[in-house]
Scaffold this motif. Sequence first.
Motif, short mmCIF file in Angstrom:
data_model
loop_
_atom_site.label_atom_id
_atom_site.label_comp_id
_atom_site.label_asym_id
_atom_site.label_seq_id
_atom_site.Cartn_x
_atom_site.Cartn_y
_atom_site.Cartn_z
N PHE A 1 0.80 -1.23 0.00
CA PHE A 1 0.00 0.00 0.00
C PHE A 1 0.84 1.28 0.00
CE2 PHE A 1 -2.83 -3.16 2.24
CZ PHE A 1 -3.67 -3.36 1.14
N ASP A 2 2.13 1.11 -0.22
CA ASP A 2 3.04 2.25 -0.30
C ASP A 2 2.92 3.17 0.92
OD1 ASP A 2 5.03 3.76 -1.39
OD2 ASP A 2 3.70 4.98 -2.63
N LEU A 3 3.10 2.57 2.07
CA LEU A 3 3.04 3.32 3.33
C LEU A 3 4.42 3.35 3.96
CD1 LEU A 3 -0.01 1.45 4.89
CD2 LEU A 3 -0.10 3.68 3.78
N ASP A 4 4.61 4.23 4.92
CA ASP A 4 5.86 4.27 5.65
C ASP A 4 5.54 4.50 7.13
OD1 ASP A 4 8.31 4.72 6.79
OD2 ASP A 4 9.05 5.96 5.14
N HIS A 5 5.87 3.52 7.96
CA HIS A 5 5.50 3.66 9.38
C HIS A 5 6.18 4.87 10.01
CE1 HIS A 5 9.25 1.27 9.80
NE2 HIS A 5 9.40 1.99 10.88
N HIS B 1 -2.64 -7.73 -2.31
CA HIS B 1 -2.73 -7.31 -3.72
C HIS B 1 -4.06 -7.74 -4.33
CE1 HIS B 1 1.00 -5.43 -4.86
NE2 HIS B 1 1.74 -6.39 -4.31
N ARG B 2 -4.44 -8.98 -4.03
CA ARG B 2 -5.69 -9.52 -4.61
C ARG B 2 -6.90 -8.74 -4.10
NH1 ARG B 2 -7.25 -11.76 -9.22
NH2 ARG B 2 -9.25 -12.80 -8.99
N ALA B 3 -6.92 -8.50 -2.80
CA ALA B 3 -8.06 -7.79 -2.22
C ALA B 3 -8.16 -6.37 -2.81
CB ALA B 3 -7.91 -7.72 -0.70
N LYS B 4 -7.01 -5.74 -2.97
CA LYS B 4 -7.00 -4.39 -3.54
C LYS B 4 -7.49 -4.42 -5.00
CE LYS B 4 -3.65 -0.74 -4.58
NZ LYS B 4 -2.23 -0.35 -4.47
N HIS B 5 -6.98 -5.38 -5.74
CA HIS B 5 -7.37 -5.54 -7.15
C HIS B 5 -8.89 -5.74 -7.26
CE1 HIS B 5 -7.31 -7.13 -11.26
NE2 HIS B 5 -8.02 -8.15 -10.81
N LYS C 1 -18.29 -5.86 3.70
CA LYS C 1 -17.52 -4.73 3.16
C LYS C 1 -16.23 -4.55 3.95
CE LYS C 1 -21.40 -2.13 1.36
NZ LYS C 1 -22.32 -1.01 1.58
N PRO C 2 -15.07 -4.56 3.29
CA PRO C 2 -13.81 -4.40 4.04
C PRO C 2 -13.53 -2.92 4.36
CG PRO C 2 -13.36 -4.81 1.72
CD PRO C 2 -14.86 -4.82 1.86
N VAL C 3 -14.40 -2.35 5.16
CA VAL C 3 -14.33 -0.90 5.40
C VAL C 3 -12.99 -0.46 5.99
CG1 VAL C 3 -16.79 -0.44 5.58
CG2 VAL C 3 -15.59 -1.30 7.58
N HIS C 4 -12.39 -1.32 6.80
CA HIS C 4 -11.10 -0.95 7.40
C HIS C 4 -9.99 -0.85 6.37
CE1 HIS C 4 -13.29 -2.43 10.93
NE2 HIS C 4 -12.50 -1.63 11.62
N PHE C 5 -10.23 -1.43 5.19
CA PHE C 5 -9.19 -1.44 4.15
C PHE C 5 -9.43 -0.39 3.06
CE2 PHE C 5 -8.27 -5.53 6.00
CZ PHE C 5 -6.92 -5.76 5.73
N TYR C 6 -10.60 0.25 3.07
CA TYR C 6 -10.95 1.12 1.95
C TYR C 6 -9.87 2.15 1.66
CZ TYR C 6 -15.81 -0.55 1.57
OH TYR C 6 -16.93 -1.31 1.37
N SER C 7 -9.44 2.86 2.69
CA SER C 7 -8.48 3.94 2.43
C SER C 7 -7.13 3.37 2.01
CB SER C 7 -8.36 4.85 3.64
OG SER C 7 -7.93 4.11 4.75
N LEU C 8 -6.81 2.15 2.46
CA LEU C 8 -5.57 1.52 2.01
C LEU C 8 -5.66 1.20 0.53
CD1 LEU C 8 -4.94 -1.08 4.86
CD2 LEU C 8 -3.51 0.87 4.39
N PHE C 9 -6.80 0.64 0.12
CA PHE C 9 -6.99 0.30 -1.29
C PHE C 9 -6.90 1.56 -2.16
CE2 PHE C 9 -9.89 -3.49 0.08
CZ PHE C 9 -8.77 -4.26 0.33
N GLU D 1 -5.21 4.14 -1.40
CA GLU D 1 -3.92 4.79 -1.08
C GLU D 1 -4.11 6.23 -0.60
OE1 GLU D 1 -1.00 3.99 -4.10
OE2 GLU D 1 -1.19 1.83 -3.79
N ASN D 2 -5.04 6.36 0.31
CA ASN D 2 -5.35 7.69 0.85
C ASN D 2 -5.68 7.50 2.33
OD1 ASN D 2 -6.09 10.33 1.11
ND2 ASN D 2 -8.20 9.98 0.39
N VAL D 3 -4.68 7.13 3.10
CA VAL D 3 -4.92 6.68 4.48
C VAL D 3 -4.75 7.84 5.47
CG1 VAL D 3 -4.26 4.98 6.21
CG2 VAL D 3 -3.90 4.48 3.80
N SER D 4 -5.81 8.12 6.20
CA SER D 4 -5.70 9.15 7.24
C SER D 4 -5.14 8.50 8.51
CB SER D 4 -7.07 9.76 7.54
OG SER D 4 -7.87 8.78 8.20
#
Lengths: 429, 168
Positions: free
Chosen positions: A112-116, A246-250, A261-269, A271-274
């Motif tokens: 998800f192109d994140l950086d902790h 990757h599959r879930a995002k695709h 609904k994978p609501v916890h993943f929406y912003s990850l998919f 790539e706009n994570v608050s």
Amino acid sequence: MLELLNEEKVFKDPVHRYVHVKYKLIWDLIGTKEFQRLRRIRQLGTTYLTFHGAEHSRFSHSLGVYEIVRRIVDLFEGRKEWDDKNRMLSLCAALLHDVGHGPFSHSFEKVFDLDHEDFTREIILGETEVNQVLRQVDQDFPRQVADVIAKTHDNKLVVSLISSQIDADRMDYLLRDAYFTGVSYGQFDIERILRVMRPTEDQVVIKASGMHAVEDYIMSRYQMYWQVYFHPVTRSAEVILSKVLHRAKHLYKKGYKFKLKPVHFYSLFMENVSLADYLRLDESVAMYYFQLWQDEEDTILRDLCRRFMNRQLFKYIEFNPMVQLKDWRRLSDLFEEAGIDPNYYLEVDSSSDLPYDFYRPGEEEERLPIHLLMPNGELRELSRESDVVEAISGKKRTDHKLYFPADMINDLSSHRKAKEKIKEILHLK
Amino acid sequence: MLEDHAKVISLLKEAGEIIGRKKLQKIVYICKKLQFPFNERYQFHFYGPYSEELTLRVEELCNLGLVNEVKESKGGYYQYRYTITEEGEGFLGHYDLEMPYLNKCICEMNGQSSRFLELVSTVLYFDSLPKEEVKEKVFTIKRKQNYTEEEIEEAYGYIERLNKHLEA
């Protein structure tokens, strides 16, 4: 500023025996929801699938790093190179250095192109309980803590306590990971190392008489990398986890209807994570979805999640890209022919894809090495003095592995011809 | 497969030769900041942005015989030179990497000193801060390098020039 608790608190800890807390600020930080969240994030991600004991959390590691820094600054107290005004800054940075880690950081960050590190900074500087507690010191204190963790603070000595080639972070994780995985080679004499650490203007250095203790620490790092961190089975689990994500995002992007609904993943998919989204996600949440996705309609997502949850991992073989590059193309085509999507079931994983580092003296001004403080006051790089360290500094430390689902390939009830060819290339019986 | 490895080889091919690990580190970082598709993760270290991933990747490429590393003693320390090998050329043949303008930027950077590239990469690392704060950062966290105000201005001008290559 340094308000004390009525009485010192202690945490029982299997590595350090006790973690001592006497400052209210530290106690309050530990109590924040952002720090407590670290209880639900494993220190070693998917390693528990290889070493079943490796269930320890980033919470216990963070306390451990804090405890080591606490002991170092106690030992530094009174030395002219150490300004005790930096005590609280060092303790807070140690405690919070990993606060931005998310679930299974390695895979999540790649996919998800994140950086902790960005989230660590946001947690410290944003509207959070951690920030509120830190601001009790002064308005600028959160920024200072964030700068130490980002290694951009002007006090290099404080930075080096938490981030250098021999720092509290590494010392704790080596000992802790060795303890929880149950391996015997992660041990070194931390007491001795702490006693021979000396503060200088720019970094912590090691009194020359302590060289052998540091040799042990370097050997321990070397052993742990190959035996634990680069373990091929753990890497197989990481490969599958990345494919799940990757599959879930695709699927999400294609408009697939998930049963829940994978609501916890929406912003990850997207790539706009608050920060709020990020903090809601921990390993218990992620595992809940993986559990549910085992019953999805999509056969690939379902299969990958079953593999991950039930530890039916991919098999691997050594892969030499120089020799087998043509095999790769051929394999990829044969996988297609056999009805096995190579995008999800065929992967080469290299050691450089892993987040751990060896000790390297390196080149001048490339990266700060470990320095020994000689009796005449001169500083010398460790591998120049130690034959043991020199010997392992120049060794080959890289490898590549090819991962694939052996069970699918061995099932010859369909696409027999293509699978036979795959088996031949992979030298499967 | 191994696309990130191929990109590093491609960069070395464009450069011809890169002298110094530090220089290689900073060139890749600057390329990344210029939006070239390098995926190595960087963190700020004592001498500026540094990527352990890149270090290990280069080590892998050397072990595979795709990149040649020559170690030279420079008195108190070692210096390393990197070029691609014939096998590296062959390896690149399997990839279709399109990085327009990479050559121009790489050649431009390779002609600079690693000290200057360290400054440029540090300025880029703090590019979300206003210029005055960046200067303050450089003067405080890199005080031993004694960068001058003029050098920092030069770094900004240099970044602008690199960006123009991309726009051209």
